[in-house]
Motif scaffolding. Structure first.
Motif, PDB file in Angstrom:
ATOM      1  N   ASP A  99       0.802  -1.224   0.000  1.00 20.12           N
ATOM      2  CA  ASP A  99       0.000   0.000   0.000  1.00 20.12           C
ATOM      3  C   ASP A  99       0.837   1.278   0.000  1.00 20.12           C
TER       4      ASP A  99
ATOM      5  N   THR B  95       4.841   4.440  -4.193  1.00 19.96           N
ATOM      6  CA  THR B  95       5.936   3.785  -4.914  1.00 19.96           C
ATOM      7  C   THR B  95       6.771   3.022  -3.901  1.00 19.96           C
TER       8      THR B  95
ATOM      9  N   ARG C  16      -0.353  -4.321  -3.602  1.00 23.23           N
ATOM     10  CA  ARG C  16      -1.226  -3.143  -3.708  1.00 23.23           C
ATOM     11  C   ARG C  16      -0.459  -1.819  -3.707  1.00 23.23           C
ATOM     12  N   ASN C  17       0.718  -1.794  -4.267  1.00 29.59           N
ATOM     13  CA  ASN C  17       1.421  -0.537  -4.465  1.00 29.59           C
ATOM     14  C   ASN C  17       1.003   0.068  -5.809  1.00 29.59           C
ATOM     15  N   GLU C  18       1.018   1.387  -5.902  1.00 28.01           N
ATOM     16  CA  GLU C  18       0.729   1.984  -7.201  1.00 28.01           C
ATOM     17  C   GLU C  18       1.837   1.637  -8.198  1.00 28.01           C
TER      18      GLU C  18
ATOM     19  N   ASN D 137      -0.635  -4.885  -7.780  1.00 26.53           N
ATOM     20  CA  ASN D 137      -0.064  -3.551  -7.929  1.00 26.53           C
ATOM     21  C   ASN D 137      -0.646  -2.899  -9.190  1.00 26.53           C
ATOM     22  N   THR D 138      -0.673  -1.576  -9.232  1.00 27.62           N
ATOM     23  CA  THR D 138      -1.076  -0.934 -10.481  1.00 27.62           C
ATOM     24  C   THR D 138      -0.050  -1.252 -11.560  1.00 27.62           C
ATOM     25  N   VAL D 139       1.239  -0.996 -11.283  1.00 31.15           N
ATOM     26  CA  VAL D 139       2.343  -1.419 -12.146  1.00 31.15           C
ATOM     27  C   VAL D 139       3.354  -2.150 -11.280  1.00 31.15           C
TER      28      VAL D 139
ATOM     29  N   SER E 171      -2.102  -7.617 -11.314  1.00 30.59           N
ATOM     30  CA  SER E 171      -1.742  -6.209 -11.487  1.00 30.59           C
ATOM     31  C   SER E 171      -2.354  -5.671 -12.780  1.00 30.59           C
ATOM     32  N   GLU E 172      -2.501  -4.354 -12.860  1.00 30.12           N
ATOM     33  CA  GLU E 172      -2.980  -3.784 -14.116  1.00 30.12           C
ATOM     34  C   GLU E 172      -1.941  -4.009 -15.213  1.00 30.12           C
TER      35      GLU E 172
ATOM     36  N   ASN F 181      -3.166 -10.821 -14.808  1.00 33.11           N
ATOM     37  CA  ASN F 181      -2.862  -9.395 -14.907  1.00 33.11           C
ATOM     38  C   ASN F 181      -3.619  -8.800 -16.099  1.00 33.11           C
TER      39      ASN F 181
END
Length: 368
Positions: free
Chosen positions: A176, A179, A197-199, A219-221, A241-242, A262
């Protein structure tokens, strides 16, 4: 921004620490220092410490701090623990929370540099958790840092190594954060660590990044390589992840890794990349790219199953070479790579589009 003492403060600190520099620190003692104190011997905190201003504590050259399971809590600004760039140091065994920078360095030039060990620490709700960058503009006074068995949660940037800073992260969890790990003009390794769950989990910018045996979840990325960074990923797992890995404007090598559920597994960028010996399952797209390459890249020996598209490259680019991939039961394309160099050995079965492969030849795979 990293903490840097003014010239007057540095001169005063050097005078105060003259005796410390002449001999190694005494054995650790339990203590209850006040906020703003400079510790001149190895210390174990006897209680939590909450500070209304920063810095929280400063470590003289060669001094280590054991938080003894306690918390050093800040006011939302300042530096929690300032570590002298000179001498060997350690920060271990507790929590640093609520600072602009949880642990950073302060320049002391009167003794040789030494490494910093961060062990069994929790960094929570800091703007920056750990900053081990070199001096802005020069890269001087950087402190090689090892992070083990620690946790970073809810920070803006969890670990920053800029201006030729070097960090080695092992067995550590990042959850969370905006970065998690930033390697900017420096370098580092990440082993057996977990990112949740990190951006942005790992950012390499004009840096060398080596990531192995680590897990990335939601994670987003997951990993991004930019501005000529060289990112090497081995035996990692990316789930939910995205975008799991984005090569962007860096050089990427991925091997022996697994990508599951993903949005996109790997986005190849503008520089040479290799994706080999990896498994892509149930992703929106397994491997794609953001445009024509300026350098040759290779996608070889991967297994791509149950994705929307296995490999989807558009527009055509003859510099990408594709071979030995097993593409089965993808909803649309097995391989869509017009103009690619066909290395041979690609096999396909049960993909949604006919023919399943465009730009390379895929022979009919057996049911095994």
């Amino acid at each position: 921004m990293r903490a840097r003492a003014g010239l007057a403060a540095l001169a005063a600190l050097a005078l105060a620490l003259g005796a410390v520099l002449a001999a190694p620190p005494a054995s650790a003692s339990s203590a209850s220092p006040a906020c703003g104190d400079t510790l001149t011997r190895d210390t174990v905190l006897a209680a939590d410490l909450t500070c209304a201003d920063g810095p929280g504590l400063r470590l003289a050259p060669g001094v280590s701090l054991d938080l003894g399971g306690h918390t050093l809590r800040g006011p939302g600004h300042g530096v929690g623990v300032e570590v002298a760039t000179a001498g060997t140091a350690a920060v271990r065994g507790g929590t640093v929370a609520g600072w602009a920078t949880g642990v950073g360095t302060v320049v002391v030039t009167s003794a040789p540099r030494g490494p910093l060990a961060v062990d069994r620490m929790t960094f929570r709700d800091n703007a920056e958790g750990l900053d081990v960058s070199g001096e802005p503009g020069t890269g001087d006074h950087r402190k090689v840092t090892t992070v083990t068995a620690s946790r970073f949660a809810g920070n803006g940037t969890a670990v920053l190594a800029a201006w030729f800073g070097t960090v080695r992260v092992n067995g550590t969890t990042f959850a969370d954060n905006a970065t998690a790990v930033v390697l900017d003009g420096g370098g580092g390794t990440v082993t057996r660590s977990r990112f949740v769950r990190n951006e942005l989990a790992v950012a390499a910018v004009e840096a060398d990044a080596d990531v192995s045996g680590s897990t990335f979840v939601a994670n987003t990325v997951g990993v991004r390589a930019a501005y000529g960074a060289m990112a090497t990923l081995r035996d990692d797992e990316f789930v939910g992840s995205e975008v799991a890995v984005d090569a962007e404007t860096g050089t990427l090598t991925v091997s022996g890794s697994r990508f599951t559920a993903n949005g996109t597994g790997v986005v190849l960028g503008l520089l040479a990349s290799v994706v080999e010996g990896s498994t892509f399952q149930a992703n929106g797209t397994g491997v794609t790219h953001r445009g024509a390459w300026r350098e040759a890249s290779r996608i070889e020996g991967n297994v791509l199953r149950l994705n929307g598209d296995g490999i989807h490259l558009d527009p055509a680019d003859p510099l990408v070479a594709i071979g030995g991939n097993d593409v089965r039961h993808n909803a649309r394309w097995g391989v869509h790579a017009p103009g690619a160099t066909d290395l041979g050995g690609n096999v396909a079965r049960g993909n949604g589009y006919r023919p399943p492969c465009l730009g390379v030849v895929c022979r009919w795979a057996s049911r095994s």
